[in-house]
Design an enzyme around this catalytic site. Structure first.
Site, PDB file in Angstrom:
ATOM      1  N   THR A   1       0.793  -1.197  -0.093  1.00 25.62           N
ATOM      2  CA  THR A   1      -0.111  -0.016   0.026  1.00 25.62           C
ATOM      3  C   THR A   1       0.972   1.216  -0.171  1.00 25.62           C
ATOM      4  O   THR A   1       1.968   1.263   0.693  1.00 25.62           O
ATOM      5  CB  THR A   1      -0.942   0.003   1.209  1.00 25.62           C
ATOM      6  OG1 THR A   1      -1.624   1.188   1.049  1.00 25.62           O
ATOM      7  CG2 THR A   1      -0.233  -0.251   2.560  1.00 25.62           C
TER       8      THR A   1
ATOM      9  N   GLU B   1      -4.679  -2.401   4.869  1.00 29.48           N
ATOM     10  CA  GLU B   1      -4.077  -3.137   6.175  1.00 29.48           C
ATOM     11  C   GLU B   1      -5.222  -3.797   7.080  1.00 29.48           C
ATOM     12  O   GLU B   1      -4.871  -4.447   7.912  1.00 29.48           O
ATOM     13  CB  GLU B   1      -3.710  -1.844   7.137  1.00 29.48           C
ATOM     14  CG  GLU B   1      -2.219  -1.519   6.883  1.00 29.48           C
ATOM     15  CD  GLU B   1      -2.363  -0.309   5.679  1.00 29.48           C
ATOM     16  OE1 GLU B   1      -3.384  -0.087   5.091  1.00 29.48           O
ATOM     17  OE2 GLU B   1      -1.415   0.827   5.581  1.00 29.48           O
TER      18      GLU B   1
ATOM     19  N   LYS C   1      -6.265  10.447  -2.552  1.00 30.65           N
ATOM     20  CA  LYS C   1      -6.862   9.556  -3.202  1.00 30.65           C
ATOM     21  C   LYS C   1      -7.717   9.646  -4.194  1.00 30.65           C
ATOM     22  O   LYS C   1      -8.722  10.153  -4.130  1.00 30.65           O
ATOM     23  CB  LYS C   1      -7.570   8.489  -2.140  1.00 30.65           C
ATOM     24  CG  LYS C   1      -7.767   6.950  -2.491  1.00 30.65           C
ATOM     25  CD  LYS C   1      -8.278   6.132  -1.317  1.00 30.65           C
ATOM     26  CE  LYS C   1      -7.628   4.920  -1.700  1.00 30.65           C
ATOM     27  NZ  LYS C   1      -8.384   3.995  -0.948  1.00 30.65           N
TER      28      LYS C   1
ATOM     29  N   TRP D   1      -3.749   5.905  -4.568  1.00 32.85           N
ATOM     30  CA  TRP D   1      -2.930   6.811  -3.664  1.00 32.85           C
ATOM     31  C   TRP D   1      -2.232   7.687  -4.638  1.00 32.85           C
ATOM     32  O   TRP D   1      -1.528   7.333  -5.599  1.00 32.85           O
ATOM     33  CB  TRP D   1      -2.252   6.143  -2.867  1.00 32.85           C
ATOM     34  CG  TRP D   1      -3.030   5.435  -1.464  1.00 32.85           C
ATOM     35  CD1 TRP D   1      -3.126   4.283  -1.385  1.00 32.85           C
ATOM     36  CD2 TRP D   1      -3.837   6.179  -0.684  1.00 32.85           C
ATOM     37  NE1 TRP D   1      -4.194   4.043  -0.204  1.00 32.85           N
ATOM     38  CE2 TRP D   1      -4.592   5.380  -0.067  1.00 32.85           C
ATOM     39  CE3 TRP D   1      -4.190   7.462  -0.539  1.00 32.85           C
ATOM     40  CZ2 TRP D   1      -5.501   5.545   1.147  1.00 32.85           C
ATOM     41  CZ3 TRP D   1      -5.112   7.703   0.526  1.00 32.85           C
ATOM     42  CH2 TRP D   1      -5.629   6.737   1.430  1.00 32.85           C
TER      43      TRP D   1
HETATM   44  P1  AMP Z   1      -6.555   1.497   0.478  1.00 36.76           P
HETATM   45  O1  AMP Z   1      -5.784   0.956   1.740  1.00 36.76           O
HETATM   46  O2  AMP Z   1      -5.939   1.812  -0.538  1.00 36.76           O
HETATM   47  O3  AMP Z   1      -7.895   0.486   0.634  1.00 36.76           O
HETATM   48  O4  AMP Z   1      -6.941   3.015   1.292  1.00 36.76           O
HETATM   49  C1  AMP Z   1      -7.648   3.252   2.569  1.00 36.76           C
HETATM   50  C2  AMP Z   1      -8.173   4.389   2.592  1.00 36.76           C
HETATM   51  O5  AMP Z   1      -9.122   5.005   1.718  1.00 36.76           O
HETATM   52  C3  AMP Z   1      -8.763   4.686   4.032  1.00 36.76           C
HETATM   53  O6  AMP Z   1      -7.654   5.008   5.173  1.00 36.76           O
HETATM   54  C4  AMP Z   1      -9.542   6.033   3.874  1.00 36.76           C
HETATM   55  O7  AMP Z   1      -8.687   7.184   4.102  1.00 36.76           O
HETATM   56  C5  AMP Z   1      -9.676   5.859   2.350  1.00 36.76           C
HETATM   57  N1  AMP Z   1     -11.207   5.477   2.582  1.00 36.76           N
HETATM   58  C6  AMP Z   1     -11.831   4.057   2.228  1.00 36.76           C
HETATM   59  N2  AMP Z   1     -13.084   4.017   2.146  1.00 36.76           N
HETATM   60  C7  AMP Z   1     -13.441   5.118   2.645  1.00 36.76           C
HETATM   61  C8  AMP Z   1     -14.666   5.754   2.804  1.00 36.76           C
HETATM   62  N3  AMP Z   1     -16.061   5.009   2.532  1.00 36.76           N
HETATM   63  N4  AMP Z   1     -15.012   7.205   3.057  1.00 36.76           N
HETATM   64  C9  AMP Z   1     -13.827   7.904   3.103  1.00 36.76           C
HETATM   65  N5  AMP Z   1     -12.504   7.411   2.995  1.00 36.76           N
HETATM   66  C10 AMP Z   1     -12.591   6.045   2.527  1.00 36.76           C
END
Ligand code: AMP
Length: 543
Positions: A185, A331, A441, A446
């Site tokens: 990640t 994670e 994002k 990212w």
């Molecule tokens: P990832 O590890 O790439 O799946 O990213 C996870 C991150 O995406 C989280 O820590 C949030 O910052 C963002 N994220 C995921 N779902 C949401 C949601 N429903 N609303 C706002 N941010 C989200």
């Protein structure tokens, strides 16, 4: 006193065999690079996973070896999921959208021995081949007829590799805590970090995923994961579907194509679809312009970024589809919360229900959460107090691969700090309000703001720069570059943006530039990103 129950390990291979034994005729349908509609059954999929397991043993793979995949969502990738993990190796799924340097970093860091790749990513690998010397060979996931010309060394054809092997294979009796999959990640600053899943976490997560208030998945469902298999195991869908016997439909390279998705949803009777908001925006826009209604779809699970209230409303009012927001992280395997209506809230008005649905969601058994202030004190669940969101549970990482505590990601009492800032209301619904991690994002992927800042600081006209994520109608967020010019120097926005070319991935380049006199700072001299985000929250993109 211990109980007297069997200590049967929770293994990914047992999901495969369950799927083949109880739902052997269930279909897996894929769009692939070489076939617009490939279909076969669970039985065939699992037989081919066993062939792959035999092939890996013939190649000389050892338990725990990392074997990488660079591929879209299709049946061969599912075979890799089960064949690699089931046989005791670690399936390292790689995001092909990463910049070449990041690909090199993670392939070397993971010490991948072989890379399984789609034909279309061969040029990507050719460009970095001399920087990944430890990779022993490349398996191209196609048949002989579609094998490309390539400068890669030790190239094998996936279909030929399988054809030479038996479909009989005794899955090893692994410790359920054995590593099964690896996903890097970039969701925090610095180099990408490896999240190492195990069999136990994967099986428990799949159990949770199928439950009614999460994905509500049963053998009667037809499921379309538009979330990539290279992103947190496609939210666990490949395991959950075979666990319950749901039809699995995969879009291959057609991920962001509204028309293709609409056609798949319709022709394959899809009842449940999952993906990030950007994907559904493309689908909804296509439906709107083509005058289509999603008649068969019942539910979507949308996550990975904040889901606009208007999107939930459009799914509901125009298509009769329940859009469930979810929040999680790489994670966290990734499920943390999902938004469904709790008993006792049925009386809320339509508008109130939509307001509630726009929150991230409520807790799932298996993921505990808490919000804390800067002193680490727990904050009340009153829907007002916001603080750092921390989680713990059996499918949440205890560390990063080969970092051993160095990431500073966990509290002393064992909670994982998500880097998100949230409120939790008295009913237990969590809403994300901000982020402490310095990343943006965009379209579910990212972008490191720090890297964008460091890159532009090398431009002589820039005295100070900050990059923040600002809401964007298509990509959820896009980077905005905020610049203080160096005294006596000048540069246009175009010039600064051009400066990024070749230094970062093209889709990372900020969408706009704003020039300011000064940036807000904290007492320790850091840019106050929260304040800056507040200042530009209603920013109108120029294009
Ligand atoms: P990832 O590890 O790439 O799946 O990213 C996870 C991150 O995406 C989280 O820590 C949030 O910052 C963002 N994220 C995921 N779902 C949401 C949601 N429903 N609303 C706002 N941010 C989200």
């Amino acid at each position: 006193m211990l109980g007297l129950m069997m200590n049967t390990p929770l293994l990914i291979s047992s999901i495969a065999e369950h799927g083949a034994n109880y739902h052997g005729d269930r279909e897996i349908v894929s769009v692939t690079v070489d076939n617009p509609r490939h279909r076969y059954t669970y039985r065939e999929c699992v037989a081919r996973s066993r062939q792959l397991a035999n092939a890996l043993a013939s190649l000389g793979a050892n338990t725990g070896d990392r074997i990488a995949t660079l591929a879209w969502n299709d049946y061969r990738h599912i075979e890799a999921y089960y064949g690699i993990s089931g046989a005791g190796y670690v399936c390292h799924t790689i995001n092909p959208r990463l910049f070449p340097e990041q690909l090199v970093f993670i392939i070397n860091h993971a010490e991948d021995r072989w890379v399984f790749t789609d034909v279309m990513f061969v040029p990507l690998l050719e460009a970095i081949a001399d920087k990944i010397p430890n990779v022993e060979g490349f398996v191209i996931m196609t048949d002989e007829q579609h094998m490309p010309e390539t400068t890669l060394k030790n190239v094998m054809c996936y279909e030929t590799l399988l054809a030479n092997e038996s479909s009989e294979f005794e899955w090893p009796d692994l410790d359920e805590r054995s590593a099964s999959a690896l996903c890097y990640t970039s969701g925090t600053t610095g180099d990408p970090k490896g999240v190492l899943y195990d069999h136990r976490s994967t099986v428990l997560h799949a159990y949770a995923a199928v439950t009614p208030d999460v994905m509500a998945m049963s053998s009667r469902d037809s499921v379309l994961p538009v979330v990539p298999l290279f992103h947190v195991n496609a939210w666990g869908v490949p395991y959950a579907t075979l666990m319950v016997g749901a039809k699995l439909v995969m879009p291959g390279p057609k991920m962001g194509d509204g028309e293709a998705l609409c056609e798949l949803l319709d022709s394959e009777d899809v009842t449940l679809a999952l993906g990030v908001p950007t994907v559904w925006l493309a689908l909804l826009q296509y439906c709107q312009s083509a005058g289509k209604r999603l008649d068969k779809l019942q539910r979507t699970v949308i996550g990975g970024a904040a889901v606009p209230r208007s999107m939930i409303q459009e799914f509901r009012d125009q298509h009769g589809v329940e859009a469930r927001q979810g929040w999680g992280m790489t994670e966290m395997s990734p499920l943390g919360v999902v938004n469904t209506l709790k008993a006792g809230l049925e009386g809320l008005s339509d508008d109130e229900q939509l307001d509630l649905a726009a929150k991230a969601g409520r807790g799932i058994y298996g993921c505990e959460m808490r919000i804390v202030n800067d002193e680490g004190e727990q904050l009340p669940w009153d829907g007002e107090a916001y603080g750092a969101l921390q989680v713990r549970g059996p499918w949440i990482c205890s560390d990063y691969f080969k970092l051993e505590g160095a990431a500073g990601s966990h509290t002393d009492d064992g909670w994982f700090d998500t880097g998100d800032v949230a409120t939790i209301d008295p009913e237990g619904y969590m809403a994300i309000t901000d982020r402490t991690k310095d990343v943006i994002k965009s379209g579910g992927e990212w972008i490191s703001s720090i890297e964008l800042e460091n890159t532009i600081m090398a431009h002589s006209a820039v005295a100070e720069a900050a990059v923040i994520g600002v809401a964007h109608p298509k990509w959820t967020e896009r980077p905005l570059l905020v610049v203080v010019k160096a005294e006596g120097q000048d540069a246009s926005a175009e010039e600064l943006l051009k400066f990024y070319e070749g230094k970062v991935a093209n889709w990372w380049i900020p969408t706009d530039v704003e020039f300011v006199e000064e940036l807000p700072h904290t007492a320790t001299g850091k840019v106050k990103k929260i304040e800056l985000r507040q200042q530009f929250k209603d920013y109108e993109w120029s294009a």
